[in-house]
Motif scaffolding. Structure first.
Motif, short mmCIF file in Angstrom:
data_model
loop_
_atom_site.label_atom_id
_atom_site.label_comp_id
_atom_site.label_asym_id
_atom_site.label_seq_id
_atom_site.Cartn_x
_atom_site.Cartn_y
_atom_site.Cartn_z
N GLY A 97 0.84 -1.19 0.00
CA GLY A 97 0.00 0.00 0.00
C GLY A 97 0.88 1.24 0.00
N ALA A 98 0.31 2.34 -0.50
CA ALA A 98 1.06 3.60 -0.53
C ALA A 98 1.39 4.05 0.89
N LYS A 99 0.58 3.62 1.85
CA LYS A 99 0.84 3.98 3.25
C LYS A 99 2.20 3.41 3.67
N TRP A 123 -4.35 14.42 4.79
CA TRP A 123 -4.75 13.04 5.07
C TRP A 123 -4.20 12.66 6.44
N TYR A 126 -0.32 11.50 7.47
CA TYR A 126 0.96 12.20 7.30
C TYR A 126 1.60 12.68 8.62
N THR A 169 -0.46 16.66 -2.01
CA THR A 169 -1.42 15.62 -2.39
C THR A 169 -2.38 16.22 -3.39
N ASN A 173 -6.95 14.24 -0.57
CA ASN A 173 -7.82 13.64 0.44
C ASN A 173 -7.57 14.50 1.67
N ASP A 201 2.02 12.75 -3.34
CA ASP A 201 1.08 11.63 -3.17
C ASP A 201 0.03 11.73 -4.27
N TYR A 204 -4.88 9.65 -5.99
CA TYR A 204 -6.19 9.87 -6.64
C TYR A 204 -6.04 10.40 -8.07
N SER A 234 -5.17 1.33 -4.89
CA SER A 234 -6.32 1.15 -3.99
C SER A 234 -7.57 1.89 -4.47
N LYS A 235 -7.39 3.14 -4.85
CA LYS A 235 -8.56 3.97 -5.15
C LYS A 235 -8.95 3.89 -6.62
N ARG A 243 -3.41 -4.53 -1.19
CA ARG A 243 -2.24 -3.89 -0.62
C ARG A 243 -1.13 -3.73 -1.66
N PHE A 244 -1.27 -2.68 -2.42
CA PHE A 244 -0.28 -2.41 -3.46
C PHE A 244 -0.04 -0.91 -3.56
N TYR A 323 -14.37 12.62 -2.17
CA TYR A 323 -14.78 13.16 -0.87
C TYR A 323 -15.36 14.56 -1.03
N1 PMP Z 1 -2.52 8.51 0.22
C1 PMP Z 1 -3.75 9.01 0.32
C2 PMP Z 1 -3.96 10.45 0.02
C3 PMP Z 1 -4.83 8.21 0.72
O1 PMP Z 1 -6.04 8.72 0.84
C4 PMP Z 1 -4.59 6.86 0.99
C5 PMP Z 1 -5.78 6.06 1.43
N2 PMP Z 1 -5.67 5.00 2.13
C6 PMP Z 1 -3.27 6.37 0.86
C7 PMP Z 1 -2.27 7.24 0.47
C8 PMP Z 1 -2.86 4.96 1.14
O2 PMP Z 1 -3.55 4.02 0.45
P1 PMP Z 1 -3.07 2.51 0.37
O3 PMP Z 1 -2.20 2.27 1.57
O4 PMP Z 1 -4.32 1.72 0.40
O5 PMP Z 1 -2.31 2.35 -0.91
#
Ligand code: PMP
Ligand code: GLU
Length: 385
Positions: A97-99, A123, A126, A169, A173, A201, A204, A234-235, A243-244, A323
């Protein structure tokens, strides 16, 4: 017993409220949830097929930490085709995931006492991850009047000798705001001659409505060098559970550090997910992505119209993401209380603006079906009046 750094950490408010809403629903309560930042669509068929194929072929073993070569190649081509960015496959790392990409980045780059500029609303994750890495989040306020975007002047005023990074971003978000090329050029001008990194980031990127998406790293060679481009599926491709995420930077030293960190924490990401991600990146899922984007646009228009019809509430039409960041200031200056009461009295879950660093707002996710949006906003109207 616990470390100071983990004690300082707050739970993700977006995840906490989404989980609460899900649990209430499971108990049989009449709850409509607009809390999660998660598409209600299923993952496109072509991606599932690729996953099944990979499973049947026995791709079930460890891979290189950054990802399999064909995946890194697909990401490199995607960044070139969609964003005009020339990253070598060896300059890309995939994570859970990007997280997780952001976690690796902040741990590798932010030193104790470093300042990180974060435009608010931001978001939720951060500032938490910046603090966890020893850094100091410096928030720069934006409001609906400025379309929730920071100006070059605001950025300039926030920079100090300790500034290490700026987090941008776009689309945002929780506000859906999108920076234009010109606005990014102005930001680039402020950063020129400094040694400040930019974490861009672009989660989106594909969910954009009336505007053109511009990657900040594409503004100039100077920006390319200082930017770490973060993205995921994810989005845009409805793959939250797979989880990518990935990031890219031309700085070999930084890539090596993050790979080392990931090699000692998570190793490679799920091998099946890696194969499944390829059609999501190489254009084979573009029709599905476009279908979802158009659906989100319809829902956005519907929801914005309905919210702006309610006395005491207002919302800026978002140009991207899914959103609405609704201004509730005429009704309340306590978004936590507003959200709690709305859930208790009307069974409608939204996220308090305070979680995103901006009081007097709530975030409403329109990544849900039209019928629920209509019913949910009807309940919000009853609640407000
Ligand atoms: N960046 C932003 C702005 C997000 O809203 C999200 C939402 N979960 C993420 C990163 C991370 O997403 P994920 O870990 O599912 O790739
Ligand atoms: N990013 C999504 C959100 O903002 C998912 C939850 C999370 O990871 O924070 O709701």
């Amino acid at each position: 017993m616990l470390t100071k750094r983990v004690k300082r950490l707050n739970e993700s408010m977006t995840i906490a409220i989404s989980t609460l809403a899900r649990n209430l629903k499971a108990e049989g309560k009449d709850v409509l949830s607009f809390s999660a930042g998660e598409p209600d669509f299923d993952t496109p068929e072509i991606i599932k097929e690729e996953a099944i194929k990979a499973l049947k072929k026995g791709f079930t073993k460890y891979t290189a930490v950054a990802g399999i070569p064909e995946l890194l190649e697909a990401i490199s081509l995607k960044l070139k085709r969609d964003n005009g960015l020339k990253y070598k496959p060896s300059n890309i790392i995939t994570s859970n995931g990007a997280k997780h990409s952001l976690f690796n980045l902040f741990q590798s780059l932010i030193e104790h006492g470093d300042e990180v500029i974060i435009p608010a609303p931001y978001w939720v994750t951060y500032p938490e991850l910046v603090r966890y890495s020893g850094g100091i989040p410096i928030t720069v306020e934006t409001t609906d009047e400025s379309g929730f975007k920071i100006s070059a002047k605001q950025l300039k005023d926030a920079i100090t000798p300790r500034t290490k990074m700026l987090i941008l971003t776009t689309p945002s978000n929780p506000t859906g705001s999108v920076y234009s090329k010109k606005e990014l050029e102005e930001i680039a001008e402020v950063l020129k001659g400094t040694d400040i990194f930019v974490c861009s980031d672009e989660m989106y990127e594909k969910l954009i409505y009336d505007k053109e998406f511009v990657s900040v790293a594409s503004i100039s060679d100077d920006m390319f060098q200082r930017t770490i481009t973060v993205n995921g599926l994810s989005k845009s491709v409805a793959m939250t559970g797979w989880r990518f995420g990935y990031l890219a930077t031309p700085l070999d030293e930084l890539v090596d550090a993050m790979k080392k960190l990931q090699s000692q924490s998570a190793s490679n990401i799920n091998s099946i997910t890696q194969h499944a991600a390829i059609p999501a990146l190489d254009g084979r899922a573009d029709k599905d992505i476009e279908f979802m984007r158009q659906e989100f646009q319809k829902r956005r228009d519907l929801a914005v119209g309905l919210i702006n019809d309610i006395d005491g509430l207002s919302v800026v039409k978002p140009d991207g993401a899914f959103y609405l960041f609704i201004n509730i200031k005429e009704i309340s200056n306590d978004s936590m209380n507003f959200a709690q009461e709305l859930l208790a009295k009307k069974g409608v879950a939204v996220i308090p603006g305070i979680g995103f660093g901006s009081e007097g707002y709530v975030r409403f996710s329109f990544a849900t079906d039209e019928k629920s949006i209509i019913e949910g906003i009807k309940r919000i109207k009853e609640f407000v009046s």
